[in-house]
Design a protein around this motif. Structure first.
Motif, PDB file in Angstrom:
ATOM      1  N   PHE A 106       6.222  -0.097 -15.662  1.00 28.39           N
ATOM      2  CA  PHE A 106       6.867  -0.534 -17.018  1.00 28.39           C
ATOM      3  C   PHE A 106       8.156  -1.488 -16.974  1.00 28.39           C
ATOM      4  CE2 PHE A 106       5.199   3.934 -17.260  1.00 28.39           C
ATOM      5  CZ  PHE A 106       4.117   3.670 -18.073  1.00 28.39           C
ATOM      6  N   ILE A 107       8.750  -1.752 -16.098  1.00 27.39           N
ATOM      7  CA  ILE A 107      10.049  -2.635 -15.999  1.00 27.39           C
ATOM      8  C   ILE A 107       9.725  -4.086 -15.810  1.00 27.39           C
ATOM      9  CG2 ILE A 107      12.394  -2.771 -15.297  1.00 27.39           C
ATOM     10  CD1 ILE A 107      11.747  -0.169 -16.969  1.00 27.39           C
ATOM     11  N   PRO A 108      10.082  -4.883 -16.711  1.00 29.31           N
ATOM     12  CA  PRO A 108       9.912  -6.341 -16.273  1.00 29.31           C
ATOM     13  C   PRO A 108      10.850  -6.745 -15.004  1.00 29.31           C
ATOM     14  CG  PRO A 108      10.704  -6.123 -18.549  1.00 29.31           C
ATOM     15  CD  PRO A 108      10.689  -4.811 -17.740  1.00 29.31           C
ATOM     16  N   THR A 109      10.343  -7.830 -14.305  1.00 26.17           N
ATOM     17  CA  THR A 109      10.850  -8.011 -13.003  1.00 26.17           C
ATOM     18  C   THR A 109      12.205  -8.286 -13.287  1.00 26.17           C
ATOM     19  OG1 THR A 109       8.735  -9.115 -12.378  1.00 26.17           O
ATOM     20  CG2 THR A 109      10.693  -9.859 -11.215  1.00 26.17           C
ATOM     21  N   GLU A 110      12.738  -9.144 -14.201  1.00 22.10           N
ATOM     22  CA  GLU A 110      14.068  -9.587 -14.233  1.00 22.10           C
ATOM     23  C   GLU A 110      15.055  -8.360 -14.526  1.00 22.10           C
ATOM     24  OE1 GLU A 110      12.069  -9.962 -18.181  1.00 22.10           O
ATOM     25  OE2 GLU A 110      11.851 -10.522 -16.168  1.00 22.10           O
ATOM     26  N   GLN A 111      14.440  -7.034 -14.915  1.00 23.99           N
ATOM     27  CA  GLN A 111      15.330  -6.018 -15.347  1.00 23.99           C
ATOM     28  C   GLN A 111      15.351  -5.123 -14.126  1.00 23.99           C
ATOM     29  OE1 GLN A 111      17.266  -6.216 -17.872  1.00 23.99           O
ATOM     30  NE2 GLN A 111      16.145  -7.678 -19.131  1.00 23.99           N
ATOM     31  N   LEU A 158       7.540  -9.578  -4.248  1.00 31.45           N
ATOM     32  CA  LEU A 158       6.930  -8.714  -4.330  1.00 31.45           C
ATOM     33  C   LEU A 158       6.085  -8.558  -5.722  1.00 31.45           C
ATOM     34  CD1 LEU A 158       6.069  -5.791  -3.014  1.00 31.45           C
ATOM     35  CD2 LEU A 158       7.465  -4.599  -4.332  1.00 31.45           C
ATOM     36  N   ASP A 159       6.603  -8.913  -6.587  1.00 31.98           N
ATOM     37  CA  ASP A 159       5.800  -9.054  -8.158  1.00 31.98           C
ATOM     38  C   ASP A 159       5.179 -10.452  -7.954  1.00 31.98           C
ATOM     39  OD1 ASP A 159       6.823  -6.646  -9.344  1.00 31.98           O
ATOM     40  OD2 ASP A 159       8.486  -7.664  -9.965  1.00 31.98           O
ATOM     41  N   GLY A 160       5.609 -11.328  -7.107  1.00 39.31           N
ATOM     42  CA  GLY A 160       4.715 -12.599  -6.934  1.00 39.31           C
ATOM     43  C   GLY A 160       3.478 -12.563  -6.343  1.00 39.31           C
ATOM     44  N   TYR A 161       3.512 -11.530  -5.320  1.00 39.65           N
ATOM     45  CA  TYR A 161       2.381 -11.496  -4.439  1.00 39.65           C
ATOM     46  C   TYR A 161       1.295 -10.256  -5.009  1.00 39.65           C
ATOM     47  CZ  TYR A 161       4.217 -14.152  -0.610  1.00 39.65           C
ATOM     48  OH  TYR A 161       4.858 -15.233   0.064  1.00 39.65           O
ATOM     49  N   ILE A 162       1.980  -9.512  -5.640  1.00 46.85           N
ATOM     50  CA  ILE A 162       1.200  -8.360  -6.374  1.00 46.85           C
ATOM     51  C   ILE A 162       1.617  -8.382  -7.842  1.00 46.85           C
ATOM     52  CG2 ILE A 162       0.480  -5.826  -6.298  1.00 46.85           C
ATOM     53  CD1 ILE A 162       1.524  -5.962  -3.383  1.00 46.85           C
ATOM     54  N   PRO A 163       1.191  -9.135  -8.648  1.00 49.89           N
ATOM     55  CA  PRO A 163       1.523  -9.187 -10.027  1.00 49.89           C
ATOM     56  C   PRO A 163       1.047  -8.304 -11.087  1.00 49.89           C
ATOM     57  CG  PRO A 163      -0.159 -10.859  -9.684  1.00 49.89           C
ATOM     58  CD  PRO A 163       0.067 -10.121  -8.457  1.00 49.89           C
ATOM     59  N   GLY A 164      -0.024  -7.426 -10.757  1.00 53.31           N
ATOM     60  CA  GLY A 164      -0.476  -6.477 -11.756  1.00 53.31           C
ATOM     61  C   GLY A 164       0.176  -5.390 -11.670  1.00 53.31           C
ATOM     62  N   LYS A 175      -3.559   0.872  -8.541  1.00 53.68           N
ATOM     63  CA  LYS A 175      -3.603   0.354  -7.300  1.00 53.68           C
ATOM     64  C   LYS A 175      -2.497  -0.772  -6.699  1.00 53.68           C
ATOM     65  CE  LYS A 175      -7.057  -3.348  -7.899  1.00 53.68           C
ATOM     66  NZ  LYS A 175      -6.062  -4.336  -7.346  1.00 53.68           N
ATOM     67  N   ASP A 176      -1.968  -1.579  -7.968  1.00 56.74           N
ATOM     68  CA  ASP A 176      -1.040  -2.450  -7.780  1.00 56.74           C
ATOM     69  C   ASP A 176       0.258  -1.763  -7.554  1.00 56.74           C
ATOM     70  OD1 ASP A 176      -2.836  -4.551  -7.745  1.00 56.74           O
ATOM     71  OD2 ASP A 176      -2.649  -4.445  -9.969  1.00 56.74           O
ATOM     72  N   VAL A 177       0.562  -0.700  -8.434  1.00 52.90           N
ATOM     73  CA  VAL A 177       1.867   0.129  -8.418  1.00 52.90           C
ATOM     74  C   VAL A 177       2.017   0.860  -7.138  1.00 52.90           C
ATOM     75  CG1 VAL A 177       3.099   1.998  -9.563  1.00 52.90           C
ATOM     76  CG2 VAL A 177       1.742   0.088 -10.911  1.00 52.90           C
ATOM     77  N   ALA A 178       0.798   1.418  -6.669  1.00 57.13           N
ATOM     78  CA  ALA A 178       0.804   2.168  -5.305  1.00 57.13           C
ATOM     79  C   ALA A 178       1.105   1.136  -4.273  1.00 57.13           C
ATOM     80  CB  ALA A 178      -0.521   2.944  -5.244  1.00 57.13           C
ATOM     81  N   SER A 179       0.628   0.117  -4.142  1.00 56.40           N
ATOM     82  CA  SER A 179       0.671  -0.765  -3.270  1.00 56.40           C
ATOM     83  C   SER A 179       2.491  -1.239  -3.209  1.00 56.40           C
ATOM     84  CB  SER A 179       0.116  -2.002  -3.290  1.00 56.40           C
ATOM     85  OG  SER A 179      -1.247  -1.786  -3.306  1.00 56.40           O
ATOM     86  N   LYS A 180       2.933  -1.520  -4.136  1.00 54.99           N
ATOM     87  CA  LYS A 180       4.323  -1.967  -4.411  1.00 54.99           C
ATOM     88  C   LYS A 180       5.211  -0.719  -3.858  1.00 54.99           C
ATOM     89  CE  LYS A 180       3.809  -5.351  -8.008  1.00 54.99           C
ATOM     90  NZ  LYS A 180       4.342  -5.763  -9.534  1.00 54.99           N
ATOM     91  N   VAL A 181       4.779   0.694  -4.424  1.00 53.60           N
ATOM     92  CA  VAL A 181       5.767   1.674  -3.721  1.00 53.60           C
ATOM     93  C   VAL A 181       5.689   1.777  -2.380  1.00 53.60           C
ATOM     94  CG1 VAL A 181       5.938   4.163  -4.074  1.00 53.60           C
ATOM     95  CG2 VAL A 181       5.542   2.882  -6.259  1.00 53.60           C
TER      96      VAL A 181
END
Length: 295
Positions: A263-268, A188-194, A198-204
């Motif tokens: 706010f949270i890094p991908t690895e965390q 998910l972070d790879g396809y929508i890295p921002g 709008k990026d956060v809303a798309s991921k949610v």
């Protein structure tokens, strides 16, 4: 990196060095450039061959308040064939020192190396970097274990403690939740890295509308298999409780994941999710323990 000092721009040249064909000058020019160099094999120069051990490693340049340390050594090249190493650091002001000797004195002071972080958090991050899949699985193992213990001992309190139920939930966390979360959130972070709105809303949206029911099917299937419910019992469990699980998730995770993706890094992410999910796991534990006819 080439450092070129034009003679007509230099107010005063203190010494000049030649090392493997590269010339550097220790110069002072108000607000422009001050360079002093260390050279183990100086040849020629206005200061004389016997002055080759003089050192200084500061460069001031007019521009965006940037200081550069320049070191010449015989060990080799990190930037240029002559063994020139440049370390840049932001610093307020661009005014040159009063003379090159002061630049050399300041530069000769040893740099402090950053201290290595110690403690549980540093150990966790190191282990996570070394073996992310295992550590995320163990993180989910702990989260699901705590969630079921809270549900059985402090929320339901309807009967004796069932260690096999805890084992089912904990093993699901280790084998399924941690590993699939590692894969899903990485993709998910790879396809929508921002991290824009709008990026956060798309991921949610993707997490709650697409991934959430998929996770529910995996969860009830795993629990059903290890409870011995069989295929029919597991399907009945999914039909009865999947909607409850999905809509229950909507009361917690949209806001939690908005914070997560912003706010949270991908690895965390898996650690963050499991901290929140300790309480959500109580809900999962309770609904997973109900029989189809009770739901």
């Amino acid at each position: 990196r080439e450092l070129t000092l034009q003679q007509e721009e230099v107010s005063r040249c203190v010494s000049a060095w030649c090392w493997r064909g590269m010339s550097l000058g220790a110069v002072v020019r108000g607000g422009a450039v001050a360079v002093s160099a260390e050279c183990g094999r100086a040849r020629g120069g206005e200061a004389g061959d016997d002055d080759a051990s003089r050192r200084g490693v500061l460069v001031w340049r007019r521009g965006p308040a940037e200081r550069e340390r320049v070191v010449l050594d015989e060990a080799g090249a990190t930037a240029g064939e002559g063994g020139l190493r440049v370390e840049a650091a932001r610093r307020g002001g661009t005014e040159a020192p009063e003379d090159a000797a002061s630049a050399a004195a300041e530069a000769s002071e040893p740099e402090e190396e950053p201290e290595e972080e110690t403690g549980m958090w540093a150990a966790y991050e190191a282990a996570l970097e070394k073996n992310p899949l295992l550590i995320k699985g163990l993180t989910s193992f702990v989260g699901f274990t705590i969630g079921d213990l809270l549900a059985q001992l402090f929320i339901e309190k309807s009967g004796p403690y069932d260690p096999l139920r805890t084992l089912r939930l904990a093993s699901f966390g280790f084998l399924v939740h941690g590993t699939t979360s590692h894969w899903f959130y990485g993709k998910l972070d790879g396809y929508i890295p921002g991290k824009a709105a709008k990026d956060v809303a798309s991921k949610v949206f993707i997490d709650q509308v697409l991934w959430n029911p998929i996770f529910g099917v995996m969860f009830f299937s795993y629990i059903g298999i290890f409870e011995g419910s069989g295929v029919k019992g597991t399907i009945a469990k999914i039909k009865n409780d999947l909607i409850t699980q999905v809509t229950g998730s909507w009361t917690v995770w949209p806001l939690a994941h908005a914070i997560n993706f912003k706010f949270i890094p991908t690895e965390q992410r898996v650690l963050y999710i499991n901290v929140i999910q300790v309480f959500y796991n109580c809900f999962l534990s309770i609904i997973s323990s109900k029989k189809p006819e009770e739901a």
